[in-house]
Design an enzyme around this catalytic site. Structure first.
Site, mmCIF file in Angstrom:
data_model
loop_
_atom_site.group_PDB
_atom_site.id
_atom_site.type_symbol
_atom_site.label_atom_id
_atom_site.label_comp_id
_atom_site.label_asym_id
_atom_site.label_seq_id
_atom_site.Cartn_x
_atom_site.Cartn_y
_atom_site.Cartn_z
ATOM 1 N N LYS A 173 90.183 12.236 -1.565
ATOM 2 C CA LYS A 173 89.009 13.348 -1.045
ATOM 3 C C LYS A 173 88.894 12.671 -0.218
ATOM 4 C CE LYS A 173 85.400 14.040 -1.678
ATOM 5 N NZ LYS A 173 84.704 15.005 0.410
ATOM 6 N N GLU A 248 82.754 0.125 -2.000
ATOM 7 C CA GLU A 248 82.882 -0.270 -1.061
ATOM 8 C C GLU A 248 81.664 0.350 -0.032
ATOM 9 O OE1 GLU A 248 84.535 -3.372 -0.431
ATOM 10 O OE2 GLU A 248 86.126 -2.907 -2.702
ATOM 11 N N CYS A 282 81.334 -0.263 8.960
ATOM 12 C CA CYS A 282 80.705 -0.910 7.785
ATOM 13 C C CYS A 282 80.542 -2.806 7.719
ATOM 14 C CB CYS A 282 80.974 -0.547 6.526
ATOM 15 S SG CYS A 282 82.800 -0.821 6.232
ATOM 16 N N GLU A 383 70.426 -0.498 6.739
ATOM 17 C CA GLU A 383 71.093 -0.197 7.904
ATOM 18 C C GLU A 383 71.308 1.464 8.129
ATOM 19 O OE1 GLU A 383 75.020 1.880 5.540
ATOM 20 O OE2 GLU A 383 76.623 0.450 6.505
HETATM 21 P P1 NAD Z 1 78.766 9.126 1.572
HETATM 22 O O1 NAD Z 1 78.633 8.001 0.435
HETATM 23 O O2 NAD Z 1 78.262 10.197 2.542
HETATM 24 O O3 NAD Z 1 80.351 10.430 1.681
HETATM 25 C C1 NAD Z 1 81.845 9.435 1.570
HETATM 26 C C2 NAD Z 1 82.644 9.824 0.646
HETATM 27 O O4 NAD Z 1 81.376 10.350 -0.844
HETATM 28 C C3 NAD Z 1 83.061 11.763 1.540
HETATM 29 O O5 NAD Z 1 83.994 11.914 1.025
HETATM 30 C C4 NAD Z 1 81.785 12.795 0.350
HETATM 31 O O6 NAD Z 1 82.483 13.437 0.826
HETATM 32 C C5 NAD Z 1 81.769 11.683 -0.986
HETATM 33 N N1 NAD Z 1 80.201 11.833 -1.743
HETATM 34 C C6 NAD Z 1 79.608 12.109 -1.310
HETATM 35 N N2 NAD Z 1 79.321 12.621 -2.446
HETATM 36 C C7 NAD Z 1 79.237 12.428 -3.397
HETATM 37 C C8 NAD Z 1 79.352 12.731 -4.803
HETATM 38 N N3 NAD Z 1 77.991 13.108 -5.321
HETATM 39 N N4 NAD Z 1 80.546 12.755 -5.686
HETATM 40 C C9 NAD Z 1 81.519 12.114 -5.187
HETATM 41 N N5 NAD Z 1 81.987 12.222 -3.769
HETATM 42 C C10 NAD Z 1 80.837 11.834 -2.960
HETATM 43 O O7 NAD Z 1 79.191 8.410 2.710
HETATM 44 P P2 NAD Z 1 79.380 8.483 4.591
HETATM 45 O O8 NAD Z 1 78.187 8.840 5.675
HETATM 46 O O9 NAD Z 1 81.124 8.772 4.777
HETATM 47 O O10 NAD Z 1 80.316 7.242 5.250
HETATM 48 C C11 NAD Z 1 79.539 5.809 5.400
HETATM 49 C C12 NAD Z 1 78.619 4.490 4.346
HETATM 50 O O11 NAD Z 1 79.958 4.069 4.477
HETATM 51 C C13 NAD Z 1 77.439 4.021 5.335
HETATM 52 O O12 NAD Z 1 76.349 3.203 5.118
HETATM 53 C C14 NAD Z 1 79.483 2.579 5.276
HETATM 54 O O13 NAD Z 1 78.480 1.261 5.742
HETATM 55 C C15 NAD Z 1 79.473 2.822 4.087
HETATM 56 N N6 NAD Z 1 81.471 2.101 4.022
HETATM 57 C C16 NAD Z 1 81.507 1.151 3.975
HETATM 58 C C17 NAD Z 1 82.565 1.032 3.512
HETATM 59 C C18 NAD Z 1 83.597 -0.903 2.322
HETATM 60 O O14 NAD Z 1 84.134 -0.956 2.700
HETATM 61 N N7 NAD Z 1 81.995 -1.278 2.532
HETATM 62 C C19 NAD Z 1 83.246 0.994 5.142
HETATM 63 C C20 NAD Z 1 83.508 2.285 6.003
HETATM 64 C C21 NAD Z 1 82.159 2.821 5.655
#
Ligand code: NAD
Length: 480
Positions: A173, A248, A282, A383
């Site tokens: 997804k 991650e 990130c 963050e």
């Molecule tokens: P998010 O956690 O809101 O969403 C990420 C994904 O998870 C989306 O596809 C979302 O639909 C899904 N999701 C949300 N709730 C869920 C649940 N309860 N169960 C399963 N899936 C669920 O994050 P975002 O706003 O899309 O991305 C930003 C964040 O990602 C920032 O905190 C950033 O630091 C982090 N990030 C980390 C890395 C890394 O490699 N460590 C890389 C890129 C982004």
């Protein structure tokens, strides 16, 4: 424009026929709909993946490799189409989608297509016991891959490519905020001859479609990239089912600058490490610590360079800063800038929304630099994930190390110095999964990638990813 799910090699509507609006960040307008998939769609995707598993897991490494490399080539030959889709969906400069996002997505498939042909397991001769042990590395079955919006296809494929290379079938997804390139990927997979059901892409919200993947009792592993709070929730749901988890998560990365560094290189790289992709990476260095002897000079040079960054429509030539990904994210970033000022931080530049002629409803923001009075203020601890950095001076190595480590996150860190002993000392003490010295975001896909503390659990990249997506089995044979 309607995005559809990609299940068993076919594009299909969601079973409930419910849809979510998809916004274009550059102009704030709805330009399409995506499936608001439910548990039922995830179940159909799971059945397709399960049906494909026996045959795919027995497919030779050469054949898997050939298909992955073909996907990579097709992504390269469709660079313009994918780059334009990524930019329209995410708001990032087209130049970035063309030079980083899509080439890296192609590289992910090529890298893991090659890596699987070199992946090996161990054998141990038990001398004195007349036995030999060997380790099988077997695919897990059906696995789930969930990715965020900041580097949409780049991170989506970073999970999918090793998962399928290792012989698994996938229910994936992408973020509901940036579904377009994942949608287009299905076509490419079909053209490359990826067998039906090996990759299934379900679109929708995290709390419904994402949750259904994580909670599915027969999906054996979850590779997730996203926010720390979401990661904690996923761990809670998955742990009682003993799923393998790779998380991650967020970061608040320090950028430590010593006076003996190569100043010009440091300055231009620091502008990039602060604001590339509107600061929505990130790995961005969002906390800048500068040795006090060069602090005033750095402050003035840095602010001057940041003011020169051109904010504009993502497709306009020569711009460095495009639109933020969504209205709600823009509002969140702006509220942090307000918080920084309320905490007695000094806004040295930026922080205002920008109106681009013809695109007045787009989510544009001037990159902001906040001089903070203490490393403990919220803008220095939480963050923000946008075009906002903090700066403050330090006097000693001990002091800066303490401040660098005094956050809940531990993803990456950047260090600028030409002193080798200091480099070795600090690198070993920084609480981070990745330390860049005199560079930033230089990646070699063979290296382990991941964070410590609230930045995640597990490592991806290279053979680490192939180890994650396989289960080790020890076979012990007595020969006497
Ligand atoms: P998010 O956690 O809101 O969403 C990420 C994904 O998870 C989306 O596809 C979302 O639909 C899904 N999701 C949300 N709730 C869920 C649940 N309860 N169960 C399963 N899936 C669920 O994050 P975002 O706003 O899309 O991305 C930003 C964040 O990602 C920032 O905190 C950033 O630091 C982090 N990030 C980390 C890395 C890394 O490699 N460590 C890389 C890129 C982004």
């Amino acid at each position: 424009m309607k995005v559809q799910n990609y299940i068993n090699g076919q594009y299909v509507d969601p079973i409930n026929d419910e849809w979510i609006d998809n916004y274009c960040p550059a102009n704030g307008e709805v330009y399409g709909q995506i499936p608001n998939s439910s548990q039922d769609d995830v179940e159909v995707a799971y059945i397709a993946a399960k049906s494909a598993f026996l045959s795919w897991s027995q497919t030779t490494f050469e054949e898997r490799s050939r298909i992955l490399i073909k996907i990579s080539e097709l992504l390269e030959s469709n660079l313009d189409r994918f780059a334009e889709a990524e930019t329209k969906d995410n708001g990032k400069p087209l130049s970035l989608s063309r030079s980083v996002d899509i080439p890296r997505a192609a590289q992910n498939f090529r890298f893991f297509g090659n890596a699987i042909t070199q992946f090996a397991s161990e054998s141990h001769e038990s001398v004195g016991q007349h036995a030999i042990n060997y380790t099988l590395r077997q695919p897990l079955g059906v696995v789930g891959c969930i990715s965020p919006w900041n580097l949409p296809l780049y991170l989506f494929t970073w999970k999918i490519a090793p998962a399928i290379a290792a012989g698994n079938c996938v229910v994936a997804k992408p973020s509901e905020v940036t579904p377009m390139t994942a949608y287009l990927l299905g076509e490419i997979c079909n053209e490359a001859g990826l067998p039906q059901g090996v990759l299934n892409i379900v679109h929708g919200l995290g709390t419904t479609a994402g949750q259904a993947i994580v909670a599915h009792p027969d999906i054996k592993a979850i590779s997730f990239t996203g926010g720390t709070a979401t990661g904690a929730h996923i761990a809670k749901v998955a742990a009682p089912m003993f799923k393998k988890l790779s998380l991650e998560l967020g970061g608040k990365n320090p950028n430590i600058i010593f006076a003996d560094c190569d100043y010009d290189d440091m300055l231009s790289t620091t502008v990039r490490s602060s604001f590339a992709n509107q600061g929505q990476i990130c790995l961005c260095g969002s906390r800048i610590f500068v040795e006090s002897t060069i602090y005033d000079k750095f402050k003035s040079d840095f602010v001057q360079k940041v003011k020169q960054l051109k904010v504009g429509h993502p497709s306009e030539q020569g711009i460095q800063i495009g639109a933020l990904v969504s209205k709600s994210h823009l509002e969140k970033v702006m509220s942090y800038i307000k918080t920084g000022i309320e905490e007695n931080g000094k806004l040295l530049c930026g922080g205002n929304t920008v109106e681009i002629k013809g695109y007045e409803n787009g989510y544009y923001l001037e990159p902001a630099v906040i001089e903070v009075p203490s490393d403990e203020c919220r803008v220095n601890q939480e963050e923000i994930f946008g075009p906002v950095v903090t700066i403050m001076p330090f006097n000693t190595e001990e002091e800066v190390l303490k401040m660098a480590n005094k956050v809940k996150y531990g993803l990456s860190a950047t260090l600028w110095t030409n002193d080798i002993k200091r480099t070795l000392r600090i690198s070993s003490k920084l609480q981070a999964g990745i330390v860049w010295v005199n560079t930033w975001m230089m990646r070699d896909l063979r290296t382990p990638f991941g964070g410590v503390k609230a930045s995640g659990v597990g490592r991806e990249g290279g053979f680490e990813a192939l180890r994650f997506f396989t289960e080790a089995k020890n076979v012990c044979i007595k020969y006497d």
